[in-house]
Design an enzyme around this catalytic site. Structure first.
Site, PDB file in Angstrom:
ATOM      1  N   TYR A 110      70.275  33.145  55.877  1.00 60.81           N
ATOM      2  CA  TYR A 110      69.671  33.950  54.820  1.00 60.81           C
ATOM      3  C   TYR A 110      68.608  33.135  54.079  1.00 60.81           C
ATOM      4  O   TYR A 110      67.486  33.608  53.858  1.00 60.81           O
ATOM      5  CB  TYR A 110      70.743  34.418  53.843  1.00 60.81           C
ATOM      6  CG  TYR A 110      70.208  35.262  52.697  1.00 60.81           C
ATOM      7  CD1 TYR A 110      69.709  36.539  52.916  1.00 60.81           C
ATOM      8  CD2 TYR A 110      70.198  34.770  51.396  1.00 60.81           C
ATOM      9  CE1 TYR A 110      69.220  37.306  51.873  1.00 60.81           C
ATOM     10  CE2 TYR A 110      69.716  35.538  50.339  1.00 60.81           C
ATOM     11  CZ  TYR A 110      69.225  36.805  50.588  1.00 60.81           C
ATOM     12  OH  TYR A 110      68.744  37.565  49.545  1.00 60.81           O
TER      13      TYR A 110
ATOM     14  N   GLY B 184      69.792  49.744  45.393  1.00 63.51           N
ATOM     15  CA  GLY B 184      69.531  48.436  44.825  1.00 63.51           C
ATOM     16  C   GLY B 184      68.122  48.237  44.315  1.00 63.51           C
ATOM     17  O   GLY B 184      67.534  49.102  43.662  1.00 63.51           O
TER      18      GLY B 184
END
Length: 289
Positions: free
Chosen positions: A163, A25
């Site tokens: 998150y 990523g």
């Protein structure tokens, strides 16, 4: 800054970068662009086998070292291997995972995304010559810091809430670090960046229908990891402003890097100081600036 891209990265010969989570990523794209520009990159990775395979594709400029941000003993062990670096890029993270705990008992997202990086930065700051770059997220807009329950022990757990809290914490940390560096008369920089909506593996760990929805969005809307890494690369290599925040230029979602704004909550200096003090207590890492 126009359409800044990897072709605009200055020559990086002789410079050393640490990139956490560089096996895939954004981290991989960041490390790959830096090595292509001549930098030496220390890929700080939990999965060393995968890391070695990725490093081999980058030529001789990348090396892999073990780092598990969910284990403070691993953070300390990694820090002990570093003699010096020019830039620390705190990139690794987990996103919207089911509730779990790190080795040290922290909620996994605040522990991995924020507290692990807080500890790593504190342990390495005297060996970082130029700047620290923290990777936040557009989700910080919905984040809320609960100093009384940072680890979701009393609140009903929310995957995205946890998150978002971790990514808001990273911005509070960035701005507070810059203030402390300036007060100390240091010329080091603390900078933050976010990738917008980028297609990466981070959304493949949610373990529910959300993963399928995000996967569809990745195919239809998201930009590539290479594009998503550009704000981080700008923050790490360009003439970034102290305490600045960079993201994609098209409504924070996609495009080339530009300076972007963050929420009022991210600029709350009282909360930032309290979070810093709490983080030092939780991690046992005291910053010397």
């Amino acid at each position: 800054m126009g359409g800044w891209n990897t072709a605009d990265i200055p020559d990086q010969q002789g410079r050393i970068y640490i990139v956490t989570g560089a096996t895939s990523g954004l981290g991989e794209a960041t490390a790959r662009a830096l090595t292509a520009a001549g930098a030496q990159v220390i890929m700080a990775c939990r999965n060393q086998i995968k890391g070695q395979a990725v490093a081999k594709t980058m030529g001789g400029n990348a090396q892999v070292r073990a780092l598990d941000l969910a284990d403070l003993a691993s953070v300390r062990a990694f820090a002990d291997t570093v003699e010096r670096a020019d830039v620390l890029i705190n990139n690794a993270g987990v996103m919207a995972v089911p509730k779990s705990a790190t080795v040290d008992g922290f909620e996994s997202q605040i522990g991995t995304n924020y507290l692990g990086h807080f500890a790593l930065t504190g342990l390495l700051l005297d060996r970082i010559s130029e700047r620290v770059v923290n990777t936040s997220s557009i989700t910080h807009f919905i984040g809320r810091i609960d100093l009384e329950d940072l680890n979701w022990e009393r609140r009903a757990y929310s995957r995205f809430g946890a998150y978002a809290q971790s990514k808001l914490a990273l911005l509070l940390f960035t701005y507070e670090l810059q203030r402390r560096l300036e007060l100390a008369g240091s010329d080091k920089l603390a900078v933050a960046a976010h990738p917008g909506y980028a297609a990466t593996e981070i959304s493949s760990k949610t373990e529910n229908i959300l993963e399928q929805i995000v996967g569809l969005g990745n195919r239809l809307i998201a930009q590539s990891a290479e594009m998503g890494a550009l704000p981080t690369l700008f923050a790490a290599t360009a003439d970034a402003e102290p305490g600045a925040y960079y993201g994609p230029d098209w409504f924070n979602w996609r495009g080339n890097p530009t300076r972007v704004s963050s929420t009022a909550a991210s600029h709350d200096e009282k909360t930032a100081r309290q979070l810093w003090e709490l983080s030092e207590r939780l991690t046992g890492v005291d910053f010397t600036i």
